[in-house]
Design an enzyme around this catalytic site. Sequence first.
Site, PDB file in Angstrom:
ATOM      1  N   SER A  52       0.847  -1.201   0.000  1.00  0.00           N
ATOM      2  CA  SER A  52       0.000   0.000   0.000  1.00  0.00           C
ATOM      3  C   SER A  52       0.879   1.246   0.000  1.00  0.00           C
ATOM      4  O   SER A  52       1.985   1.238   0.565  1.00  0.00           O
ATOM      5  CB  SER A  52      -0.872  -0.007   1.263  1.00  0.00           C
ATOM      6  OG  SER A  52      -1.416   1.264   1.487  1.00  0.00           O
ATOM      7  N   TYR A 108      -0.933  -0.843  10.330  1.00  0.00           N
ATOM      8  CA  TYR A 108      -1.171  -1.377   8.979  1.00  0.00           C
ATOM      9  C   TYR A 108       0.015  -1.038   8.062  1.00  0.00           C
ATOM     10  O   TYR A 108       0.527  -1.909   7.344  1.00  0.00           O
ATOM     11  CB  TYR A 108      -2.468  -0.780   8.443  1.00  0.00           C
ATOM     12  CG  TYR A 108      -2.752  -1.009   6.979  1.00  0.00           C
ATOM     13  CD1 TYR A 108      -3.337  -2.195   6.544  1.00  0.00           C
ATOM     14  CD2 TYR A 108      -2.475  -0.012   6.036  1.00  0.00           C
ATOM     15  CE1 TYR A 108      -3.619  -2.386   5.189  1.00  0.00           C
ATOM     16  CE2 TYR A 108      -2.756  -0.200   4.696  1.00  0.00           C
ATOM     17  CZ  TYR A 108      -3.325  -1.386   4.272  1.00  0.00           C
ATOM     18  OH  TYR A 108      -3.603  -1.571   2.935  1.00  0.00           O
TER      19      TYR A 108
HETATM   20  N1  LIG Z   1      -8.616  -0.836  -1.596  1.00  0.00           N
HETATM   21  C1  LIG Z   1      -7.645   0.046  -1.428  1.00  0.00           C
HETATM   22  O1  LIG Z   1      -7.818   1.253  -1.577  1.00  0.00           O
HETATM   23  C2  LIG Z   1      -6.259  -0.432  -1.078  1.00  0.00           C
HETATM   24  C3  LIG Z   1      -5.232   0.529  -0.970  1.00  0.00           C
HETATM   25  C4  LIG Z   1      -3.943   0.096  -0.691  1.00  0.00           C
HETATM   26  C5  LIG Z   1      -3.673  -1.251  -0.531  1.00  0.00           C
HETATM   27  N2  LIG Z   1      -4.688  -2.160  -0.609  1.00  0.00           N
HETATM   28  C6  LIG Z   1      -4.348  -3.578  -0.413  1.00  0.00           C
HETATM   29  O2  LIG Z   1      -4.888  -4.341  -1.483  1.00  0.00           O
HETATM   30  C7  LIG Z   1      -5.262  -5.638  -1.010  1.00  0.00           C
HETATM   31  C8  LIG Z   1      -6.746  -5.886  -1.309  1.00  0.00           C
HETATM   32  O3  LIG Z   1      -7.511  -4.827  -0.769  1.00  0.00           O
HETATM   33  P1  LIG Z   1      -9.084  -4.772  -0.960  1.00  0.00           P
HETATM   34  O4  LIG Z   1      -9.499  -3.376  -0.689  1.00  0.00           O
HETATM   35  O5  LIG Z   1      -9.464  -5.415  -2.251  1.00  0.00           O
HETATM   36  O6  LIG Z   1      -9.559  -5.709   0.267  1.00  0.00           O
HETATM   37  P2  LIG Z   1     -11.025  -6.208   0.702  1.00  0.00           P
HETATM   38  O7  LIG Z   1     -12.087  -5.750  -0.235  1.00  0.00           O
HETATM   39  O8  LIG Z   1     -11.142  -5.895   2.150  1.00  0.00           O
HETATM   40  O9  LIG Z   1     -10.894  -7.798   0.521  1.00  0.00           O
HETATM   41  C9  LIG Z   1     -10.059  -8.494   1.364  1.00  0.00           C
HETATM   42  C10 LIG Z   1      -9.970  -9.929   0.906  1.00  0.00           C
HETATM   43  O10 LIG Z   1      -9.084 -10.614   1.797  1.00  0.00           O
HETATM   44  C11 LIG Z   1      -9.793 -11.623   2.495  1.00  0.00           C
HETATM   45  N3  LIG Z   1      -9.385 -11.592   3.892  1.00  0.00           N
HETATM   46  C12 LIG Z   1      -9.296 -10.506   4.700  1.00  0.00           C
HETATM   47  N4  LIG Z   1      -8.916 -10.887   5.939  1.00  0.00           N
HETATM   48  C13 LIG Z   1      -8.764 -12.244   5.885  1.00  0.00           C
HETATM   49  C14 LIG Z   1      -8.390 -13.235   6.825  1.00  0.00           C
HETATM   50  N5  LIG Z   1      -8.102 -12.942   8.103  1.00  0.00           N
HETATM   51  N6  LIG Z   1      -8.338 -14.517   6.412  1.00  0.00           N
HETATM   52  C15 LIG Z   1      -8.635 -14.849   5.148  1.00  0.00           C
HETATM   53  N7  LIG Z   1      -8.992 -13.963   4.215  1.00  0.00           N
HETATM   54  C16 LIG Z   1      -9.057 -12.675   4.582  1.00  0.00           C
HETATM   55  C17 LIG Z   1     -11.276 -11.313   2.327  1.00  0.00           C
HETATM   56  O11 LIG Z   1     -12.020 -12.521   2.358  1.00  0.00           O
HETATM   57  P3  LIG Z   1     -13.474 -12.585   3.133  1.00  0.00           P
HETATM   58  O12 LIG Z   1     -14.232 -11.365   2.735  1.00  0.00           O
HETATM   59  O13 LIG Z   1     -14.078 -13.849   2.673  1.00  0.00           O
HETATM   60  O14 LIG Z   1     -13.123 -12.590   4.582  1.00  0.00           O
HETATM   61  C18 LIG Z   1     -11.290 -10.654   0.951  1.00  0.00           C
HETATM   62  O15 LIG Z   1     -11.296 -11.646  -0.063  1.00  0.00           O
HETATM   63  C19 LIG Z   1      -4.926  -5.650   0.472  1.00  0.00           C
HETATM   64  O16 LIG Z   1      -3.635  -6.194   0.641  1.00  0.00           O
HETATM   65  C20 LIG Z   1      -4.931  -4.180   0.860  1.00  0.00           C
HETATM   66  O17 LIG Z   1      -4.126  -3.911   1.984  1.00  0.00           O
HETATM   67  C21 LIG Z   1      -5.973  -1.777  -0.879  1.00  0.00           C
END
Ligand SMILES: NC(=O)c1ccc[n+]([C@@H]2O[C@H](COP(=O)([O-])OP(=O)(O)OC[C@H]3O[C@@H](n4cnc5c(N)ncnc54)[C@H](OP(=O)(O)O)[C@@H]3O)[C@@H](O)[C@H]2O)c1
Length: 257
Positions: free
Chosen positions: A148, A161
């Site tokens: 991130s 985080y």
């Molecule tokens: N979105 C942003 O703006 C952003 C910005 C910077 C970095 N990121 C990074 O990009 C990646 C994806 O982000 P996102 O926004 O797409 O995330 P998200 O919508 O919150 O989705 C998270 C995914 O990870 C799974 N997950 C979360 N905690 C878990 C656990 N304890 N055990 C197993 N599975 C788990 C969830 O599965 P379930 O729902 O089935 O639990 C879901 O499939 C992450 O690494 C995040 O830090 C995102």
Amino acid sequence: MEDRNVAKLDGKTALVTGASRGIGRGIAQRLATDGALVAIHYGSNEEAAKQTVAEIEQAGGRAFSIRAELGVEGDVDILFAGLEKGLSGRPLDILVNNAAGPPGGPIEETTREAFDRIFAINVRAPFFIIQRALPILRDGGRIITISSVATRIAVPSQTSYAMTKGALEVMGHTLANALGKRNITVNTVRSGTTYHEHAALLDLPGVKDFMVSMTALGRLGSPSDIADVVAFLASDDGRWITGQVLDASGGIYLGPR
Ligand SMILES: NC(=O)c1ccc[n+]([C@@H]2O[C@H](COP(=O)([O-])OP(=O)(O)OC[C@H]3O[C@@H](n4cnc5c(N)ncnc54)[C@H](OP(=O)(O)O)[C@@H]3O)[C@@H](O)[C@H]2O)c1
């Protein structure tokens, strides 16, 4: 001349953690479009994981889902039992560590339990997933981890985080040097603000406009913006890049605007 339309990952296999929704779903869909058989890992939302698999299959791709809560005892064993069953003896070509817990608030509000939990999900799990994957990861394979921009933009509510993502960036750099002898590349993709249906924070009044105003390319990211970078690193075109952090953020917070 090479036919650029030929799927670049035909015959390959991939595991994407946290692929039931958001960025992980976008990555899984793109790798499947490129021809890979994709393992859709998720934590609890079975409905969303099933939908991801169904969408991939409807588009002519191949995928299967694996449920495994990360950050708890036995997590990696459960994940790999499902993975090895789904792969039926085939090696793994591409591992994408995408699953992560959300930012846990400012230091004053962070308990030891919350601190340990976010490190268990965001750092310990990817580390031991990689360790466990190495025997089945094909030489010449790919390890790609999602970080991130929190590692370069100081947001007070994201300290623990951001620390987890910093650890992943260091992990990628050192592992790349260790695994080069097997021709395995290890890279980190640093996501900026990425909008998808579950990014609820961005729907708060004024937040989207504020993030856009700080972004050189003048919009929020989408899962496909990140997925396309991952697909490049996963493909043969990315073979000469290892140990790097690619900032895929549309140039968020590069300086005064
Ligand atoms: N979105 C942003 O703006 C952003 C910005 C910077 C970095 N990121 C990074 O990009 C990646 C994806 O982000 P996102 O926004 O797409 O995330 P998200 O919508 O919150 O989705 C998270 C995914 O990870 C799974 N997950 C979360 N905690 C878990 C656990 N304890 N055990 C197993 N599975 C788990 C969830 O599965 P379930 O729902 O089935 O639990 C879901 O499939 C992450 O690494 C995040 O830090 C995102």
